[in-house]
Scaffold this motif. Structure first.
Motif, PDB file in Angstrom:
ATOM      1  N   ARG A  30     -17.914  89.270  13.836  1.00  0.00           N
ATOM      2  CA  ARG A  30     -18.795  90.141  14.284  1.00  0.00           C
ATOM      3  C   ARG A  30     -18.593  90.401  15.491  1.00  0.00           C
ATOM      4  O   ARG A  30     -18.572  91.718  16.011  1.00  0.00           O
ATOM      5  N   ARG A  31     -18.217  89.727  16.577  1.00  0.00           N
ATOM      6  CA  ARG A  31     -17.788  90.180  17.979  1.00  0.00           C
ATOM      7  C   ARG A  31     -16.613  91.019  17.893  1.00  0.00           C
ATOM      8  O   ARG A  31     -16.515  91.910  18.837  1.00  0.00           O
ATOM      9  N   LEU A  32     -15.683  90.574  17.265  1.00  0.00           N
ATOM     10  CA  LEU A  32     -14.535  91.649  16.986  1.00  0.00           C
ATOM     11  C   LEU A  32     -14.784  92.765  16.546  1.00  0.00           C
ATOM     12  O   LEU A  32     -14.102  93.692  17.019  1.00  0.00           O
ATOM     13  N   ALA A  33     -15.628  92.949  15.727  1.00  0.00           N
ATOM     14  CA  ALA A  33     -16.021  94.396  15.069  1.00  0.00           C
ATOM     15  C   ALA A  33     -16.805  95.130  16.206  1.00  0.00           C
ATOM     16  O   ALA A  33     -16.338  96.322  16.103  1.00  0.00           O
ATOM     17  N   ARG A  34     -17.385  94.451  17.037  1.00  0.00           N
ATOM     18  CA  ARG A  34     -18.095  95.296  17.896  1.00  0.00           C
ATOM     19  C   ARG A  34     -17.006  95.659  19.078  1.00  0.00           C
ATOM     20  O   ARG A  34     -17.117  96.964  19.363  1.00  0.00           O
ATOM     21  N   GLN A  35     -16.133  94.866  19.170  1.00  0.00           N
ATOM     22  CA  GLN A  35     -15.051  95.265  20.198  1.00  0.00           C
ATOM     23  C   GLN A  35     -14.225  96.552  19.623  1.00  0.00           C
ATOM     24  O   GLN A  35     -13.909  97.266  20.378  1.00  0.00           O
ATOM     25  N   VAL A  36     -13.809  96.404  18.290  1.00  0.00           N
ATOM     26  CA  VAL A  36     -13.057  97.559  17.952  1.00  0.00           C
ATOM     27  C   VAL A  36     -14.013  98.882  17.711  1.00  0.00           C
ATOM     28  O   VAL A  36     -13.511  99.848  17.664  1.00  0.00           O
ATOM     29  N   SER A  40     -12.913 102.169  19.523  1.00  0.00           N
ATOM     30  CA  SER A  40     -12.839 103.302  18.682  1.00  0.00           C
ATOM     31  C   SER A  40     -13.642 104.628  19.465  1.00  0.00           C
ATOM     32  O   SER A  40     -13.147 105.638  19.551  1.00  0.00           O
ATOM     33  N   ARG A  41     -14.593 104.014  19.816  1.00  0.00           N
ATOM     34  CA  ARG A  41     -15.675 105.082  20.714  1.00  0.00           C
ATOM     35  C   ARG A  41     -14.911 105.745  21.928  1.00  0.00           C
ATOM     36  O   ARG A  41     -14.869 106.704  22.139  1.00  0.00           O
ATOM     37  N   ARG A  42     -14.171 104.880  22.688  1.00  0.00           N
ATOM     38  CA  ARG A  42     -13.484 105.044  23.552  1.00  0.00           C
ATOM     39  C   ARG A  42     -12.287 105.990  23.374  1.00  0.00           C
ATOM     40  O   ARG A  42     -12.066 106.973  24.008  1.00  0.00           O
ATOM     41  N   ILE A  43     -11.736 105.608  22.371  1.00  0.00           N
ATOM     42  CA  ILE A  43     -10.413 106.422  22.040  1.00  0.00           C
ATOM     43  C   ILE A  43     -10.731 107.961  21.653  1.00  0.00           C
ATOM     44  O   ILE A  43     -10.204 108.816  21.989  1.00  0.00           O
ATOM     45  N   THR A  44     -11.859 107.764  20.899  1.00  0.00           N
ATOM     46  CA  THR A  44     -12.366 109.298  20.473  1.00  0.00           C
ATOM     47  C   THR A  44     -12.918 110.064  21.638  1.00  0.00           C
ATOM     48  O   THR A  44     -12.440 111.169  21.672  1.00  0.00           O
TER      49      THR A  44
END
Length: 83
Positions: A30-36, A40-44
């Motif tokens: 779950r922690r990794l999913a939040r980081q991903v 993703s938001r930052r890249i977008t």
């Protein structure tokens, strides 16, 4: 009666032993999913910023390709240097 109770106790203990790492893995996933998701938001956001920044330049390049524009570099020179 002793052996079935011992087998049941070992089974419960085995499930408890396996449940602890399973919960830890679940929490880390779950922690990794939040980081991903945040990455993703930052890249977008960065891609959108880059697209906005290059839009004016794309229009100038398109005008130069069509031959309708003038030398873009001259627009940035002071007036006394252009003449």
């Amino acid at each position: 009666m002793l052996w079935p109770m011992l087998a049941l106790a070992l089974a419960v203990t085995g499930i408890a032993v396996l449940a602890v790492p399973a919960v830890r893995v679940f929490v880390e996933v779950r922690r990794l999913a939040r980081q991903v998701a945040e990455s993703s938001r930052r890249i977008t956001r960065a891609a959108e910023d880059l697209e906005r920044a290059t839009a004016p330049l794309g229009g100038q390049v398109d005008a130069l390709r069509r031959g309708h524009g003038h030398d873009v570099r001259q627009d940035r020179l002071p007036t006394d240097v252009r003449d």
